[in-house]
Design a protein around this motif. Structure first.
Motif, PDB file in Angstrom:
ATOM      1  N   MET A   1       0.869  -1.174   0.000  1.00 45.60           N
ATOM      2  CA  MET A   1       0.000   0.000   0.000  1.00 45.60           C
ATOM      3  C   MET A   1       0.908   1.226   0.000  1.00 45.60           C
ATOM      4  O   MET A   1       1.707   1.398   0.920  1.00 45.60           O
ATOM      5  CB  MET A   1      -0.870   0.010   1.251  1.00 45.60           C
TER       6      MET A   1
ATOM      7  N   THR B   1      -5.709   0.667   4.542  1.00 50.78           N
ATOM      8  CA  THR B   1      -5.118  -0.655   4.734  1.00 50.78           C
ATOM      9  C   THR B   1      -5.974  -1.467   5.704  1.00 50.78           C
ATOM     10  O   THR B   1      -6.266  -2.645   5.466  1.00 50.78           O
ATOM     11  CB  THR B   1      -3.670  -0.520   5.249  1.00 50.78           C
TER      12      THR B   1
ATOM     13  N   LEU C   1      -0.752  -7.327   3.764  1.00 53.62           N
ATOM     14  CA  LEU C   1      -0.981  -5.931   3.393  1.00 53.62           C
ATOM     15  C   LEU C   1       0.070  -5.055   4.063  1.00 53.62           C
ATOM     16  O   LEU C   1       0.062  -4.888   5.283  1.00 53.62           O
ATOM     17  CB  LEU C   1      -2.377  -5.476   3.832  1.00 53.62           C
TER      18      LEU C   1
ATOM     19  N   ASP D   1       1.667  -1.679   4.950  1.00 49.92           N
ATOM     20  CA  ASP D   1       1.486  -0.230   5.038  1.00 49.92           C
ATOM     21  C   ASP D   1       2.878   0.385   4.941  1.00 49.92           C
ATOM     22  O   ASP D   1       3.765   0.063   5.731  1.00 49.92           O
ATOM     23  CB  ASP D   1       0.838   0.116   6.381  1.00 49.92           C
TER      24      ASP D   1
END
Ligand code: GTP
Length: 453
Positions: free
Chosen positions: A107, A119, A189, A191
């Motif tokens: 992301m 996120t 995911l 960040d």
């Protein structure tokens, strides 16, 4: 304010004029296209995109079949609808899925775009699809970022991988992917850090992470409200890093629509999701076709149906509608419906999605207050089951008791009961009304039909 409001109302005005005409001349089409062009430019759509768009629509619109058709105005609207859909990517672009899990998603984005929140929202959405995501705290520079992600992780009940702020983001990302493999997470995911502007240090770090973990997706989070700035940022990130898609945040506050309409055409990468509010469930897959019909004011009927299906218990709804038709609709059902409605989100949002209501001026002045629903709920909850099934038993002293119990006034209770009685009366007439309507087939639909409140 509704999303894309300015553009929506300008286009609708233009089309209103076209629809009024029996036959269109080439000049009518030219005039309409001039207005479409102005409307798009005013909506902050990239000027090159506008130029190409209008050219395409004009070519199709002055084609023989349109001018000779019986409903040329509608044909033009359909062409604009098709082309708007195409402009935003045609069909929905889903998040990638690695052949061998976990699917790694980076992301990226500038500060303030809403990256960390998004996120968390994405993890929430994946969980709803029975995925098992791992959140990774890779922004070690913004002091509160790690904590923010951890809080989000708690809220969506998802694990957060962090090695504090003393380990390099590249190392964090690598270890996170290993951790995910070991523990069976199917999405990772990451960040990453943001900056105020695109700069070399930021891009270098992102490239290093990319090369270390080879993500399936690099999703750029941009703030839709910044219009062409968002498009420029996307172009920049794409040139330097190679993104696989964008997520437009704060679309709920975007009254113009410039970013949503240009970003796909300028970068060549699809918009995958749209942020529609601050809450964690306010991230939606981006549907170009539905977005186009929303802009043209045809209402986002599909989104609405999907939303309703998610929350409304089908069987209960069917039962209630059966009782409704037979006139046995009780206050109990009424409360049930109310709760279902509440689950769908603020009424204002729902009404905005209905065809023809999106830009309704009168509606805008009516403040539909969710608190009011809360009051109605409190009143019904203060009734005994017997009272709910048979409101006739509610004499003055019962009404006083209910008002006290729900923290409202006797007038409030009376008003609700009167409205309910009126609604019941109308529902009893419905089956007959439906029959009469069927006889008159081809005539107007439920023209003057109104909800009681
Ligand atoms: N209305 C609305 N607000 C949003 C949306 N997405 C994010 N926000 C808000 O935008 C603000 C910034 O979000 P953060 O997630 O902190 O964004 P950020 O600054 O990009 O995070 P970093 O890049 O990690 O520094 C927060 O107040 C969010 O609640 C959205 O879709 N709609």
């Amino acid at each position: 304010m509704a999303i894309f409001e300015g553009l929506s109302s300008r286009l609708q005005e233009t089309f209103q004029r076209l629809r009024g005409k029996g036959k269109l001349t080439e000049d009518d089409v030219k005039e309409a296209m001039r207005e479409v062009r102005l409307a798009l430019l005013e909506a902050d759509v990239n000027f090159k995109v506008v130029k190409q768009f209008v050219e395409k629509v004009r070519e199709r619109a002055i084609g023989q079949e349109v001018l000779k058709s019986l409903t040329p105005g509608q044909q033009v609207i359909k062409i604009v609808n098709d082309e708007l859909t195409e402009l935003m990517g045609g069909t929905q672009s889903r998040i990638a899925q690695a052949a061998k899990p976990p699917t790694v998603v980076m992301m990226v984005g500038l500060q303030g775009a809403g990256k960390t929140t998004t996120t968390g929202k994405l993890a929430n959405l994946l969980k709803k699809q029975n995925r098992y995501p791992l959140l990774v705290a890779g922004d070690i520079y913004r002091p509160a970022a790690i904590k923010q992600l951890q809080v989000l992780g708690e809220q969506v009940k998802t694990s957060v991988f962090s090695l504090g702020d003393q380990v390099s983001p590249v190392e964090i990302a690598k270890q996170a992917v290993e951790h995910a493999k070991m523990h069976g997470f199917d999405y990772v995911l990451i960040d990453t850090a943001g900056r105020l502007h695109v700069d070399e240090a930021l891009m270098d770090e992102l490239k290093q992470i990319r090369d270390a973990v080879q993500p399936e997706e690099i999703l750029l989070v941009v703030d839709a409200m910044t219009g062409q700035d968002a498009v420029n940022v996307a172009e920049n990130f794409h040139q330097q890093l190679g993104i696989t898609g964008t997520i437009l945040t704060k679309l709920d506050g975007d009254t113009r629509g410039g970013a949503a309409l240009s970003i796909r055409a300028v970068t060549g990468t699809p918009v995958k999701f749209a942020g529609m509010g601050e809450k964690l469930d306010a991230l939606e897959p981006f549907h170009p076709d539905r977005m186009a019909s929303r802009i043209l004011g045809m209402g986002d009927v599909l989104s609405l149906i999907e939303k309703a299906q998610e929350t409304i218990d089908q069987e209960k709804a069917q039962e209630a509608s059966k009782r409704m038709m037979s006139g046995e609709f009780s206050l109990e059902d009424f409360l049930e419906q109310m709760q279902q409605l509440k689950k769908m989100g603020p009424l204002q949002d729902i009404l905005g999605m209905l065809p023809g209501l999106g830009n309704n001026k009168a509606l805008k002045n009516v403040n539909i207050d969710d608190k009011q629903i809360g009051r109605v709920e409190a009143i019904i909850r203060s009734m005994t089951p017997k009272e709910r099934l048979d409101p006739k038993v509610m004499n003055a002293s019962r009404r006083r008791r209910i008002a006290a119990g729900s923290g409202t006034t006797v007038q409030d209770v009376n008003r609700l009961l009167n409205q309910f009685a009126e609604m019941q009366r109308m529902m009893k007439q419905l089956p007959g009304l439906a029959k009469r309507m069927n006889k008159k087939k081809g005539k107007k639909g439920l023209g003057g039909f109104k909800l009681p409140f």
